[in-house]
Design a protein around this motif. Sequence first.
Motif, PDB file in Angstrom:
ATOM      1  N   ALA A 169     105.688  -9.068 129.023  1.00 24.03           N
ATOM      2  CA  ALA A 169     106.246 -10.392 129.309  1.00 24.03           C
ATOM      3  C   ALA A 169     107.616 -10.289 129.971  1.00 24.03           C
ATOM      4  N   LEU A 170     108.323  -9.180 129.708  1.00 24.74           N
ATOM      5  CA  LEU A 170     109.670  -9.020 130.264  1.00 24.74           C
ATOM      6  C   LEU A 170     109.636  -8.947 131.782  1.00 24.74           C
ATOM      7  N   TYR A 171     108.690  -8.162 132.328  1.00 28.70           N
ATOM      8  CA  TYR A 171     108.710  -7.986 133.775  1.00 28.70           C
ATOM      9  C   TYR A 171     108.392  -9.267 134.543  1.00 28.70           C
ATOM     10  N   PRO A 172     107.304  -9.991 134.229  1.00 30.94           N
ATOM     11  CA  PRO A 172     107.063 -11.230 134.983  1.00 30.94           C
ATOM     12  C   PRO A 172     108.175 -12.258 134.807  1.00 30.94           C
ATOM     13  N   LYS A 178     113.285 -14.347 140.023  1.00 32.04           N
ATOM     14  CA  LYS A 178     113.580 -13.832 141.366  1.00 32.04           C
ATOM     15  C   LYS A 178     114.521 -12.631 141.339  1.00 32.04           C
ATOM     16  N   LEU A 179     114.669 -12.013 140.180  1.00 35.55           N
ATOM     17  CA  LEU A 179     115.515 -10.828 140.068  1.00 35.55           C
ATOM     18  C   LEU A 179     114.732  -9.552 140.343  1.00 35.55           C
ATOM     19  N   ALA A 180     113.408  -9.626 140.252  1.00 37.35           N
ATOM     20  CA  ALA A 180     112.547  -8.473 140.509  1.00 37.35           C
ATOM     21  C   ALA A 180     111.374  -8.916 141.370  1.00 37.35           C
ATOM     22  N   ALA A 181     110.890  -8.001 142.199  1.00 35.31           N
ATOM     23  CA  ALA A 181     109.777  -8.323 143.097  1.00 35.31           C
ATOM     24  C   ALA A 181     108.474  -8.410 142.313  1.00 35.31           C
ATOM     25  N   GLU A 182     107.567  -9.276 142.786  1.00 33.19           N
ATOM     26  CA  GLU A 182     106.253  -9.397 142.144  1.00 33.19           C
ATOM     27  C   GLU A 182     105.251  -8.417 142.713  1.00 33.19           C
ATOM     28  N   GLU A 183     105.553  -7.849 143.866  1.00 30.12           N
ATOM     29  CA  GLU A 183     104.659  -6.858 144.453  1.00 30.12           C
ATOM     30  C   GLU A 183     105.467  -5.940 145.354  1.00 30.12           C
ATOM     31  N   VAL A 184     104.880  -4.795 145.645  1.00 31.53           N
ATOM     32  CA  VAL A 184     105.516  -3.826 146.528  1.00 31.53           C
ATOM     33  C   VAL A 184     104.513  -3.435 147.594  1.00 31.53           C
ATOM     34  N   GLY A 185     105.002  -3.166 148.800  1.00 37.50           N
ATOM     35  CA  GLY A 185     104.103  -2.784 149.885  1.00 37.50           C
ATOM     36  C   GLY A 185     104.307  -3.674 151.088  1.00 37.50           C
ATOM     37  N   GLY A 186     103.378  -3.603 152.018  1.00 40.81           N
ATOM     38  CA  GLY A 186     103.487  -4.418 153.216  1.00 40.81           C
ATOM     39  C   GLY A 186     102.422  -4.050 154.224  1.00 40.81           C
ATOM     40  N   ALA A 187     102.538  -4.644 155.401  1.00 39.15           N
ATOM     41  CA  ALA A 187     101.627  -4.358 156.509  1.00 39.15           C
ATOM     42  C   ALA A 187     102.302  -3.376 157.453  1.00 39.15           C
ATOM     43  N   ALA A 613     110.385 -22.787 139.085  1.00 38.13           N
ATOM     44  CA  ALA A 613     111.160 -23.445 138.028  1.00 38.13           C
ATOM     45  C   ALA A 613     112.079 -22.488 137.282  1.00 38.13           C
ATOM     46  N   LEU A 614     111.738 -21.206 137.202  1.00 37.35           N
ATOM     47  CA  LEU A 614     112.548 -20.245 136.446  1.00 37.35           C
ATOM     48  C   LEU A 614     113.516 -19.458 137.324  1.00 37.35           C
ATOM     49  N   ALA A 615     113.496 -19.699 138.628  1.00 32.44           N
ATOM     50  CA  ALA A 615     114.338 -18.922 139.542  1.00 32.44           C
ATOM     51  C   ALA A 615     115.821 -19.173 139.269  1.00 32.44           C
ATOM     52  N   VAL A 616     116.587 -18.096 139.199  1.00 34.51           N
ATOM     53  CA  VAL A 616     118.045 -18.219 139.007  1.00 34.51           C
ATOM     54  C   VAL A 616     118.794 -17.886 140.292  1.00 34.51           C
ATOM     55  N   VAL A 617     118.098 -17.288 141.255  1.00 36.60           N
ATOM     56  CA  VAL A 617     118.682 -17.014 142.569  1.00 36.60           C
ATOM     57  C   VAL A 617     117.646 -17.370 143.628  1.00 36.60           C
ATOM     58  N   GLU A 618     118.111 -17.670 144.825  1.00 36.04           N
ATOM     59  CA  GLU A 618     117.184 -17.969 145.917  1.00 36.04           C
ATOM     60  C   GLU A 618     116.733 -16.701 146.619  1.00 36.04           C
ATOM     61  N   ASP A 619     117.667 -15.807 146.861  1.00 42.39           N
ATOM     62  CA  ASP A 619     117.347 -14.576 147.577  1.00 42.39           C
ATOM     63  C   ASP A 619     118.178 -13.447 146.981  1.00 42.39           C
ATOM     64  N   PHE A 620     117.499 -12.472 146.392  1.00 36.30           N
ATOM     65  CA  PHE A 620     118.186 -11.361 145.743  1.00 36.30           C
ATOM     66  C   PHE A 620     117.788 -10.080 146.469  1.00 36.30           C
ATOM     67  N   PRO A 621     118.661  -9.527 147.327  1.00 37.25           N
ATOM     68  CA  PRO A 621     118.297  -8.376 148.168  1.00 37.25           C
ATOM     69  C   PRO A 621     117.816  -7.161 147.379  1.00 37.25           C
ATOM     70  N   LEU A 624     113.542  -5.776 145.166  1.00 35.37           N
ATOM     71  CA  LEU A 624     112.494  -4.776 145.305  1.00 35.37           C
ATOM     72  C   LEU A 624     112.848  -3.466 144.607  1.00 35.37           C
ATOM     73  N   PRO A 625     114.008  -2.834 144.939  1.00 35.32           N
ATOM     74  CA  PRO A 625     114.319  -1.582 144.230  1.00 35.32           C
ATOM     75  C   PRO A 625     114.505  -1.780 142.729  1.00 35.32           C
ATOM     76  N   LEU A 626     115.121  -2.905 142.353  1.00 31.33           N
ATOM     77  CA  LEU A 626     115.291  -3.173 140.923  1.00 31.33           C
ATOM     78  C   LEU A 626     113.932  -3.366 140.254  1.00 31.33           C
ATOM     79  N   GLY A 627     113.043  -4.080 140.932  1.00 31.62           N
ATOM     80  CA  GLY A 627     111.718  -4.326 140.369  1.00 31.62           C
ATOM     81  C   GLY A 627     110.924  -3.043 140.187  1.00 31.62           C
ATOM     82  N   VAL A 628     110.918  -2.184 141.218  1.00 43.14           N
ATOM     83  CA  VAL A 628     110.177  -0.920 141.121  1.00 43.14           C
ATOM     84  C   VAL A 628     110.750  -0.056 139.997  1.00 43.14           C
ATOM     85  N   ALA A 629     112.085   0.004 139.919  1.00 46.07           N
ATOM     86  CA  ALA A 629     112.720   0.808 138.872  1.00 46.07           C
ATOM     87  C   ALA A 629     112.413   0.256 137.483  1.00 46.07           C
ATOM     88  N   ALA A 630     112.491  -1.068 137.339  1.00 45.38           N
ATOM     89  CA  ALA A 630     112.217  -1.685 136.030  1.00 45.38           C
ATOM     90  C   ALA A 630     110.759  -1.501 135.639  1.00 45.38           C
TER      91      ALA A 630
END
Length: 649
Positions: A169-172, A178-187, A613-621, A624-630
């Motif tokens: 529950a902590l990660y989602p 918006k402090l951690a990414a929901e997915e990693v990767g790309g095209a 509704a739970l977002a505390v920031v609009e854009d947190f650069p 992604l790295p914080l999310g992968v590390a967490a």
Amino acid sequence: MSGIASPRELTLRGVILGAILTVVFTAANVYLGLRIGLTFATSIPAAVISMAVLRAFSGTTIQENNIVQTIASSAGTLSAIVFVLPGLVMVGWWADFPYWESVAVIAVGGILGVMYSVPLRRALVTGSDLPYPEGVAAAEVLKVGAGVGGAEENRKGLAAVTAGGLLAALYPLLAKMKLAAEEVGGAFKVGSGGTMLFGGLSLALVGVGHLVGLAVGIAMLIGIVISFGVLLPQLTAGGIPADTELAEYVGTVFRQKIRFIGAGTIGIAAIWTLLRVIGPIVRGVTAAIAANASRKSGGNESLDITERDIPIGIVGGTILASMIPIALLLADFAVGGPVANALGLTLLASVVYVLIAGVVIASVCGYMAGLIGASNSPISGVGILAALGISLLLLGLFGQSGSEEDTKALVAFALFVTAIVFGVATISNDNLQDLKTGQLVGATPWRQQVALILGVLFGALVIPPILDLLNSTFGFQGAPGAGENALSAPQASLISAIAQGVLGGSLDWGLVGLGAAIGAGVIAVDELLKRSGKGSLPPLAVGMGMYLPTQVTMMVILGTVLGHLYNRWAARQSAPEFAERMGVLTATGLIVGDSLFNIAFAAIVAGTDNPEALAVVEDFPASLPLGVAAFAGIIAYAYWRMRRDSASV
């Protein structure tokens, strides 16, 4: 055992609690299914909540808690009907959802699904070695809550489930803030074309992977390589428009082409799976008939509690009797369209289609759920095949109409029939998972099957008004008059496109055929591996890897690898069975925490009409790295904790 009184099981308080949970879970699943095209299995959260509530009452049993989760999960799974029904609004046939007509089509399909799954219990649950990840996980939760096993083992088991749940529950929570990414990767470019690879950072998917085993993970990885490593680069080669984003272009090609190839693979694998399980199914029906004869001669007490299904005579009679309301529903729906001009023949053909397709789909969906779990089973792929089948049937009866109105009417009729068959698919996708849980906790099958029917009825009553509310509030993309905030309803859009493509003559059969050819090749490899004793390559799992987005499959594959490595370590411990069970319980906790958080978040979004509704920031650069590390840190801690607690016995 026979001769011993049954434990408290199907109780009024359990039914009432199950009905209350039905409203909450079904509403959440309907919303998520329409917004993002995903639903979540509700059996484990329902089991957790049931244990917490019923603990306040005296005489609560593990079997009673099992009935509550059975009712709630049956209704919650039935909400996947939103993958089809909104198509009737999208094609402009319905403006809203007629209440009793919608209730009837959902209920009759769901009850058929329950009935078809009764003989399948013996074939695919008690008589197979399918892993049933969510069924096993729910049983472990119930066992720990009921205090089964030694005091120290239960203490550690409960701590493992709790810790896994909190971590999941902590990660989602971080992601929705918006402090951690929901997915990693790309095209990215591949030659003159492109492809995409994403991993959804979901600990629940890792938990599911831990439970399903390495063979499924390898098969899904091969499916990913085929779709995203070979087909997608080829189908996008040299064709990327200059004014189009690469990610948008490859995503469109995946949805419009690759998924149809994947559906073809799933289709041929499903047919092969059915052929393989016909023997066990026949034996299951034979055993059910024998049990019925034993019941008649020696009474119910002559059977073990865990072998008492709904009598096969009632099952068969209910299936046949259900064809009457189905025919009446279809006749009423056909008024004013071309079907009305050939009503008798079309009704007969459609009813026979539902009867036969129901058997096939119940078997295949039950097998897929046993293989990878209800949440991750590609149920929308089955919906595509069901829509394809009835559309071809109508095409054979009526041909391609030159009238746009007649084509629309035939498409709508095809979607209505698909909705009935899809009800069978969704329920059998969940029922056998629940019956596996029941097997592991000593439940009485017929009582659980009655609970499944109650769950279907509760869900059928609740789903139409929720659909109406969301239709009037948001609308659906592609529907007449839909606004910019309309819900995407991706599966309903795709299944509607299938019916329109067949009946309008625009479907690319080459894609489906290519998928079928790939599936045939995978089946041949699987048979060679089995005969040589070198393992297996489950064809349906390969099809899932091709059809599902990698946001789902990559983390399941990671979980299968981690689970395999952990189980090898557990086998070397002084108490290997306990060590392996601790892994199952921690993986279960990961699924529990993610599911409960999704329920809470869906309620918050529905209440605020704000997906952020739970977002505390609009854009947190650094998200992604914080999310992968967490994410990596949480997984590492979970497995370290498992090993520590297992080794200390």
